[in-house]
Write an enzyme that holds these catalytic residues in place. Sequence first.
Site, PDB file in Angstrom:
ATOM      1  CG  HIS A 216      44.037 -19.716  35.471  1.00  0.00           C
ATOM      2  ND1 HIS A 216      44.979 -19.630  36.479  1.00  0.00           N
ATOM      3  CD2 HIS A 216      42.823 -19.721  36.082  1.00  0.00           C
ATOM      4  CE1 HIS A 216      44.366 -19.587  37.640  1.00  0.00           C
ATOM      5  NE2 HIS A 216      43.067 -19.638  37.428  1.00  0.00           N
TER       6      HIS A 216
ATOM      7  CD  GLU B  70      39.796 -16.465  35.306  1.00  0.00           C
ATOM      8  OE1 GLU B  70      39.326 -16.213  36.445  1.00  0.00           O
ATOM      9  OE2 GLU B  70      40.113 -17.608  34.944  1.00  0.00           O
ATOM     10  CG  HIS B  71      43.982 -15.092  38.496  1.00  0.00           C
ATOM     11  ND1 HIS B  71      44.183 -15.268  39.842  1.00  0.00           N
ATOM     12  CD2 HIS B  71      43.311 -16.199  38.083  1.00  0.00           C
ATOM     13  CE1 HIS B  71      43.672 -16.420  40.230  1.00  0.00           C
ATOM     14  NE2 HIS B  71      43.143 -17.016  39.167  1.00  0.00           N
TER      15      HIS B  71
ATOM     16  CD  GLU C 203      43.147 -20.938  40.807  1.00  0.00           C
ATOM     17  OE1 GLU C 203      42.138 -21.332  40.182  1.00  0.00           O
ATOM     18  OE2 GLU C 203      43.665 -19.820  40.617  1.00  0.00           O
TER      19      GLU C 203
END
Length: 415
Positions: free
Chosen positions: A45, A48-49, A125
């Site tokens: 993840h 991905e950022h 997040e």
Amino acid sequence: MYIQKKINDVNVVAYKMPYVNSVYIGIWIKVGSRYENKENNGISHFIEHMVFKGSKNRSAKDIAEEIDNIGGQLNGFTGKESTCFYVKVYNSYIEKAVDVLFDMVFNPLFKSEDIEKEKNVVLEEINMNNDSPEDVAYDMLANLTWKGNPLSYPVLGYEDTVKSFDRDTIVKFYRENYFKDNIVISIAGNFDDSIFDIISRKTLYINSCNNAISLDKPDWNKGIVLKSKEYEQVNICISMPGINYSFDSIYTLSIVSNAFGGGMSSRLFQKIREEEGLVYSIYSYPSTYIDTGAFTIFASTAPENLKSVYELIIEEILKVKNDGFSEFEVNKFREQLKISILMDMDSISSRMSSIGKSLLFLKKVYTVNDIVDKIDSITYDDVNNLAKKIFNIEQLGISVVGDINEKQIGWMKIE
């Protein structure tokens, strides 16, 4: 019309929709939290950022502005078994869209200063996820039922793992997973064959190393986990072992889920919300993975109603286990599923996602006619045999989140 080919050893699948004006282009990578370990959980993840933070040819601002300037949409998402980056643009700007998308995904800089900044974003997040009782209940349930296996890890990772990431760790994980055999490119919308020439130029330099990872199939763990926290309602997830992702059974599973708790006319909604008025939100959903799966029921209710809601859910599970669904229900939800899929296929994004995921996990793309024929062939016995196989109260995994303590749920037992 479907087009499936290999371009520079990269699997590509496309579907032409000449009646629309736009095109979706997706890059799917077979990597997610299930491919991680305890030390690097959340790194898929995080990467991905990071690919949006700048490439060898563009800054983060350049990436955003070049897509904004042509009215496009650029995004990505990470799951337990895959990561996807996609762009949607008007079909006059396909070359620009492919250039930006492939540049950021396959030429990321991973600058150390950007990594440190993005840690704060991801930690926010995680904090936001922790403020959602529904998300907390899901994560607790996965940690219980898949305990000891990476499938139990949260996609976002944990605060301490995210804080530990450095450039060397990120680059190593990226290189081990972003290679040709691990990638599918899916395209849907209005395009001509020149798009394949563009993709051919962009895929020449993708890493070719083969680092195929074998996944350990997880064991199922039953039990109950509780998190006491001041929320207005108590949130409960009840899960049973399910089935893996396969073309032969996924649509039968969808009928089971839709009939049991998939919508307003489902058994759970009609019984527990409409007849009893004990919940606002209640539904069931299947989770399917490469080699396993789960069938989960979620409900939120007032603390004083939890016992009644739980008992009614168990009662409905036993009704299906003992008697199955009626022929009327099977016919109704089979037709509902078919119409829903046909309508979804009008969506360019749904089409891009469907064909990309199919090729990534099933190694084959099934046409709409294949899917419709499969749904039409599902029988009353198929649905009930699968439901009775899954609905097993002796294997329940349960997570409870809310303003409630262990003493107050002492009546909740797993045999």
